[in-house]
Design a protein around this motif. Structure first.
Motif, PDB file in Angstrom:
ATOM      1  N   GLU A  61       0.194   7.818   6.326  1.00 52.87           N
ATOM      2  CA  GLU A  61      -0.430   9.133   6.542  1.00 52.87           C
ATOM      3  C   GLU A  61      -1.889   9.125   6.063  1.00 52.87           C
ATOM      4  OE1 GLU A  61       2.897  10.604   8.249  1.00 52.87           O
ATOM      5  OE2 GLU A  61       1.056  11.797   8.003  1.00 52.87           O
ATOM      6  N   PHE A  62      -2.237   8.112   5.261  1.00 54.23           N
ATOM      7  CA  PHE A  62      -3.582   8.064   4.677  1.00 54.23           C
ATOM      8  C   PHE A  62      -4.485   7.029   5.356  1.00 54.23           C
ATOM      9  CE2 PHE A  62      -3.159  10.849   1.025  1.00 54.23           C
ATOM     10  CZ  PHE A  62      -1.771  10.939   0.878  1.00 54.23           C
ATOM     11  N   ILE A  63      -3.894   5.945   5.855  1.00 59.89           N
ATOM     12  CA  ILE A  63      -4.682   4.919   6.562  1.00 59.89           C
ATOM     13  C   ILE A  63      -3.742   4.300   7.591  1.00 59.89           C
ATOM     14  CG2 ILE A  63      -4.196   3.149   4.768  1.00 59.89           C
ATOM     15  CD1 ILE A  63      -7.016   1.976   5.396  1.00 59.89           C
ATOM     16  N   VAL A  65       0.866  -1.186   0.000  1.00 56.07           N
ATOM     17  CA  VAL A  65       0.000   0.000   0.000  1.00 56.07           C
ATOM     18  C   VAL A  65       0.901   1.234   0.000  1.00 56.07           C
ATOM     19  CG1 VAL A  65      -1.875   1.210   1.195  1.00 56.07           C
ATOM     20  CG2 VAL A  65      -1.729  -1.295   1.308  1.00 56.07           C
ATOM     21  N   THR A  66       0.694   2.127  -0.969  1.00 58.85           N
ATOM     22  CA  THR A  66       1.534   3.326  -1.072  1.00 58.85           C
ATOM     23  C   THR A  66       0.690   4.577  -0.812  1.00 58.85           C
ATOM     24  OG1 THR A  66       1.257   3.663  -3.438  1.00 58.85           O
ATOM     25  CG2 THR A  66       2.961   2.093  -2.775  1.00 58.85           C
ATOM     26  N   GLY A  67       1.355   5.723  -0.804  1.00 60.91           N
ATOM     27  CA  GLY A  67       0.731   6.950  -0.320  1.00 60.91           C
ATOM     28  C   GLY A  67      -0.142   7.665  -1.329  1.00 60.91           C
ATOM     29  N   GLY A  68      -1.441   7.474  -1.211  1.00 58.73           N
ATOM     30  CA  GLY A  68      -2.391   8.180  -2.070  1.00 58.73           C
ATOM     31  C   GLY A  68      -3.752   8.115  -1.420  1.00 58.73           C
ATOM     32  N   ILE A  69      -4.664   8.952  -1.917  1.00 59.51           N
ATOM     33  CA  ILE A  69      -6.015   9.013  -1.362  1.00 59.51           C
ATOM     34  C   ILE A  69      -6.695   7.645  -1.372  1.00 59.51           C
ATOM     35  CG2 ILE A  69      -8.338   9.910  -1.899  1.00 59.51           C
ATOM     36  CD1 ILE A  69      -6.681  11.999  -0.598  1.00 59.51           C
ATOM     37  N   ALA A  70      -6.423   6.871  -2.436  1.00 62.29           N
ATOM     38  CA  ALA A  70      -7.120   5.575  -2.580  1.00 62.29           C
ATOM     39  C   ALA A  70      -6.626   4.530  -1.584  1.00 62.29           C
ATOM     40  CB  ALA A  70      -6.970   5.062  -4.010  1.00 62.29           C
ATOM     41  N   ALA A 110      -0.975   1.993  -6.173  1.00 65.93           N
ATOM     42  CA  ALA A 110       0.431   2.284  -6.463  1.00 65.93           C
ATOM     43  C   ALA A 110       0.552   3.749  -6.855  1.00 65.93           C
ATOM     44  CB  ALA A 110       0.922   1.396  -7.597  1.00 65.93           C
ATOM     45  N   SER A 111       1.345   4.500  -6.093  1.00 66.88           N
ATOM     46  CA  SER A 111       1.535   5.927  -6.399  1.00 66.88           C
ATOM     47  C   SER A 111       2.459   6.090  -7.603  1.00 66.88           C
ATOM     48  CB  SER A 111       2.156   6.631  -5.186  1.00 66.88           C
ATOM     49  OG  SER A 111       3.471   6.145  -4.997  1.00 66.88           O
ATOM     50  N   ALA A 112       2.421   7.276  -8.195  1.00 68.64           N
ATOM     51  CA  ALA A 112       3.328   7.589  -9.307  1.00 68.64           C
ATOM     52  C   ALA A 112       4.771   7.467  -8.834  1.00 68.64           C
ATOM     53  CB  ALA A 112       3.050   9.012  -9.803  1.00 68.64           C
ATOM     54  N   ASN A 113       5.009   7.943  -7.608  1.00 69.42           N
ATOM     55  CA  ASN A 113       6.347   7.888  -7.032  1.00 69.42           C
ATOM     56  C   ASN A 113       6.826   6.440  -6.915  1.00 69.42           C
ATOM     57  OD1 ASN A 113       8.536   7.937  -5.232  1.00 69.42           O
ATOM     58  ND2 ASN A 113       7.766   9.728  -4.139  1.00 69.42           N
ATOM     59  N   PHE A 114       5.944   5.562  -6.429  1.00 70.21           N
ATOM     60  CA  PHE A 114       6.359   4.169  -6.259  1.00 70.21           C
ATOM     61  C   PHE A 114       6.593   3.499  -7.609  1.00 70.21           C
ATOM     62  CE2 PHE A 114       6.076  -0.341  -5.711  1.00 70.21           C
ATOM     63  CZ  PHE A 114       6.987  -0.524  -4.683  1.00 70.21           C
ATOM     64  N   ILE A 115       5.731   3.793  -8.579  1.00 67.33           N
ATOM     65  CA  ILE A 115       5.890   3.212  -9.929  1.00 67.33           C
ATOM     66  C   ILE A 115       7.250   3.609 -10.498  1.00 67.33           C
ATOM     67  CG2 ILE A 115       5.012   3.440 -12.312  1.00 67.33           C
ATOM     68  CD1 ILE A 115       2.172   3.386 -11.092  1.00 67.33           C
ATOM     69  N   MET A 173       3.402  -1.408   4.067  1.00 61.77           N
ATOM     70  CA  MET A 173       3.009  -0.018   3.771  1.00 61.77           C
ATOM     71  C   MET A 173       4.245   0.862   3.626  1.00 61.77           C
ATOM     72  SD  MET A 173      -0.079   0.395   6.546  1.00 61.77           S
ATOM     73  CE  MET A 173      -0.804   1.919   5.923  1.00 61.77           C
ATOM     74  N   THR A 174       4.171   1.821   2.689  1.00 64.68           N
ATOM     75  CA  THR A 174       5.233   2.827   2.645  1.00 64.68           C
ATOM     76  C   THR A 174       4.951   3.844   3.760  1.00 64.68           C
ATOM     77  OG1 THR A 174       4.002   4.260   1.142  1.00 64.68           O
ATOM     78  CG2 THR A 174       5.451   2.599   0.119  1.00 64.68           C
ATOM     79  N   ALA A 175       5.964   4.654   4.060  1.00 67.89           N
ATOM     80  CA  ALA A 175       5.783   5.661   5.109  1.00 67.89           C
ATOM     81  C   ALA A 175       4.645   6.608   4.734  1.00 67.89           C
ATOM     82  CB  ALA A 175       7.092   6.426   5.312  1.00 67.89           C
ATOM     83  N   GLY A 214      -3.438  14.033 -14.455  1.00 65.94           N
ATOM     84  CA  GLY A 214      -2.256  14.683 -15.014  1.00 65.94           C
ATOM     85  C   GLY A 214      -0.997  13.879 -14.706  1.00 65.94           C
ATOM     86  N   MET A 215      -0.937  13.373 -13.468  1.00 63.40           N
ATOM     87  CA  MET A 215       0.218  12.552 -13.080  1.00 63.40           C
ATOM     88  C   MET A 215       0.278  11.281 -13.923  1.00 63.40           C
ATOM     89  SD  MET A 215      -0.090  12.844  -8.938  1.00 63.40           S
ATOM     90  CE  MET A 215       1.432  12.146  -8.360  1.00 63.40           C
ATOM     91  N   TRP A 216      -0.916  10.687 -14.176  1.00 65.41           N
ATOM     92  CA  TRP A 216      -0.949   9.449 -14.963  1.00 65.41           C
ATOM     93  C   TRP A 216      -0.540   9.710 -16.414  1.00 65.41           C
ATOM     94  CZ3 TRP A 216      -0.611   4.470 -14.949  1.00 65.41           C
ATOM     95  CH2 TRP A 216      -1.046   3.730 -16.033  1.00 65.41           C
ATOM     96  N   PRO A 253      -2.273   1.236 -10.425  1.00 62.17           N
ATOM     97  CA  PRO A 253      -1.977   2.665 -10.255  1.00 62.17           C
ATOM     98  C   PRO A 253      -3.203   3.456  -9.790  1.00 62.17           C
ATOM     99  CG  PRO A 253      -1.322   1.877 -12.441  1.00 62.17           C
ATOM    100  CD  PRO A 253      -2.185   0.826 -11.832  1.00 62.17           C
ATOM    101  N   ALA A 254      -2.947   4.509  -9.013  1.00 66.33           N
ATOM    102  CA  ALA A 254      -4.020   5.433  -8.603  1.00 66.33           C
ATOM    103  C   ALA A 254      -3.395   6.800  -8.425  1.00 66.33           C
ATOM    104  CB  ALA A 254      -4.659   4.972  -7.294  1.00 66.33           C
ATOM    105  N   MET A 255      -3.833   7.718  -9.236  1.00 73.21           N
ATOM    106  CA  MET A 255      -3.257   9.071  -9.146  1.00 73.21           C
ATOM    107  C   MET A 255      -4.105  10.055  -9.947  1.00 73.21           C
ATOM    108  SD  MET A 255      -0.002   8.263 -11.590  1.00 73.21           S
ATOM    109  CE  MET A 255       0.163   6.649 -10.846  1.00 73.21           C
ATOM    110  N   ASN A 256      -3.790  11.317  -9.772  1.00 70.33           N
ATOM    111  CA  ASN A 256      -4.415  12.393 -10.543  1.00 70.33           C
ATOM    112  C   ASN A 256      -4.183  12.156 -12.043  1.00 70.33           C
ATOM    113  OD1 ASN A 256      -3.110  14.992 -11.944  1.00 70.33           O
ATOM    114  ND2 ASN A 256      -4.985  15.590 -10.883  1.00 70.33           N
TER     115      ASN A 256
END
Ligand SMILES: Cc1cc2nc3c(=O)[nH]c(=O)nc-3n(C[C@H](O)[C@H](O)[C@H](O)COP(=O)(O)O)c2cc1C
Length: 405
Positions: free
Chosen positions: A46-48, A13-18, A91-96, A40-42, A128-130, A123-126
């Motif tokens: 912060e999200f769950i 699980v990575t850092g994103g709203i989802a 999966a965040s853009a950063n993690f990808i 979980m990433t650090a 624009g990021m995708w 993947p889950a992100m804005n």
């Protein structure tokens, strides 16, 4: 069904709203029999909270790479060895980016580096990021490394924007996870399935159709995907959600279904004609809505034959193993046998549609499979259950020339 029984899934699980959706995902994977450990990433914490995911998974959540205590209990190499599948969702853009470039800068990326098993990324992100060229390049790179990419979906995003980048829905992720463990019976096979009714236009607003719901055809598509096949689903109009991973070709009329079928059947291993194709269509389609001029007026519609899809596929030289359905209301087995012979099919599946309980729109079915000199009746059961049995029998009856495993 326990389609993930005995499977060990390491959920990253990575850092994103989802990230909150990972809680539901754990439950749904467990419903299928999977044992789920969470890393979980650090940023994800912060999200769950790890406490939530620990409670749901029933295991301590793994958080740190450089921690003597956790490393001595189940270290990063052991976690990598333990997993049958590493699923990173969301999966965040950063993690990808980290994963595609082989970083080992945190626990999750280090486990991925050490792992020999399949890795899947949702993947889950804005949007624009995708769409960003760097993200797209990273995703392409992951695909060439053999990483499976689940989604993303498109739609309204947490940031208020609309576009591609939403986490695929949890059910979809579970389906794709199941599909990464195919039972192999049809691995490597291309299966073409027709489903649903066709509509034969009378004028721009009216048509002739039938009561087919498409349920049995869609269930067969799911079962074939689960058996590892590549599935092309040629579907008439239905209200059903298409199975994940099926390549759906929507059609309306029998003529359109015929054209799509002939195109896809060439090079296919198996063709299953489940659609209730209209035998006839109006010879002429009125360009304008036919008007009722005076009360008691009569209209005559002349019908002509539609092409016979299943017979045409069966007649293809070097064509697929061809399976037809015979929906009958009387003399079911006799008519089905006659259809098998007349249309030169490899197998026919007879079902009695006179009984409302097991008819077109119901969730259950009762069928008899007839092939070669064999006959097997599948007693009344859900259409999904019947589909799994039919797919299993087709896999066994398939000649060497069409089997890939
Ligand atoms: C409120 C908020 C929401 C975020 N949502 C996402 C997101 O949905 N997808 C994403 O890729 N990054 C998102 N980010 C940025 C990531 O959290 C950030 O890139 C972080 O470094 C990711 O770390 P990780 O990949 O180690 O989990 C968000 C940041 C904030 C502050």
């Amino acid at each position: 069904m326990n389609l993930l029984a005995g499977k060990r899934i390491l959920l990253g699980v990575t850092g994103g709203i989802a990230a909150y959706k990972s809680a539901e995902l754990i439950r749904r994977l467990q419903d299928q029999g999977a044992d789920v450990h969470v890393v979980m990433t650090a940023a994800a914490t912060e999200f769950i909270t790890p406490l939530t995911l620990q409670g749901l998974s029933g295991h301590p959540v793994h958080l740190d790479l450089l921690d003597t205590e956790t490393e001595s209990v189940m270290g990063h190499i052991e976690l990598a060895r333990w997993a049958d599948l590493i699923l990173i969702a969301p999966a965040s853009a950063n993690f990808i980016a980290r994963l595609s470039q082989g970083h080992g800068s945190d626990l999750l990326s280090t486990i991925c580096l050490a792992a020999q098993c399949q890795i899947a990324v949702a993947p889950a992100m804005n949007q624009g990021m995708w769409a960003n060229a760097a993200t797209q390049e990273n995703v392409r790179s992951l695909m060439t490394q053999g990483t499976a990419i689940f989604g993303p979906d498109e739609g309204l995003q947490a940031c208020g924007e609309i576009g591609e980048g939403r986490l695929l829905d949890v059910a979809g992720i579970v389906d794709l996870t199941i599909a990464t463990f195919p039972n192999g019976k049809l691995r490597g096979c291309k299966v073409v399935i027709t489903a649903g009714p066709t509509r034969e236009a009378i004028d721009p607003v009216r048509y002739i159709s039938n009561h087919s719901s498409g349920k049995q055809g869609y269930a067969l598509a799911e079962a074939a995907i689960e058996a590892g096949a590549e599935v092309i689903l040629i579907s008439g109009p239905t209200n059903l959600a298409p199975p994940n991973r099926a390549n759906v070709i929507p059609v309306t009329s029998a003529q359109e279904m015929y054209e799509a079928s002939m195109q896809e059947a060439t090079g296919a291993d198996i063709f299953i004609g489940v659609a209730a194709v209209a035998d006839f269509r109006p010879t002429e389609v009125s360009r304008q809505k036919i008007k009722k001029d005076k009360s008691g007026s009569r209209v005559t519609i002349t019908l002509e034959e539609n092409p016979d899809i299943i017979a045409s596929v069966a007649a293809l030289g070097d064509g697929p193993f061809t399976v037809g359905f015979a929906a009958e209301t009387s003399h079911v087995i006799d008519y089905a046998r006659a259809k098998l012979a007349k249309k030169n099919l490899d197998m026919v599946i007879a079902n009695n549609v006179s009984n409302q309980e097991i008819g077109f729109n119901s969730d259950e079915n009762e069928t008899t499979m007839i092939w070669g000199n064999q006959e097997q009746t599948l007693p009344i059961a859900s259409k999904r259950n019947i589909a799994t049995k039919i797919v299993g029998t087709i896999a066994e009856a398939l000649p060497e020339s069409h089997a890939h495993d």
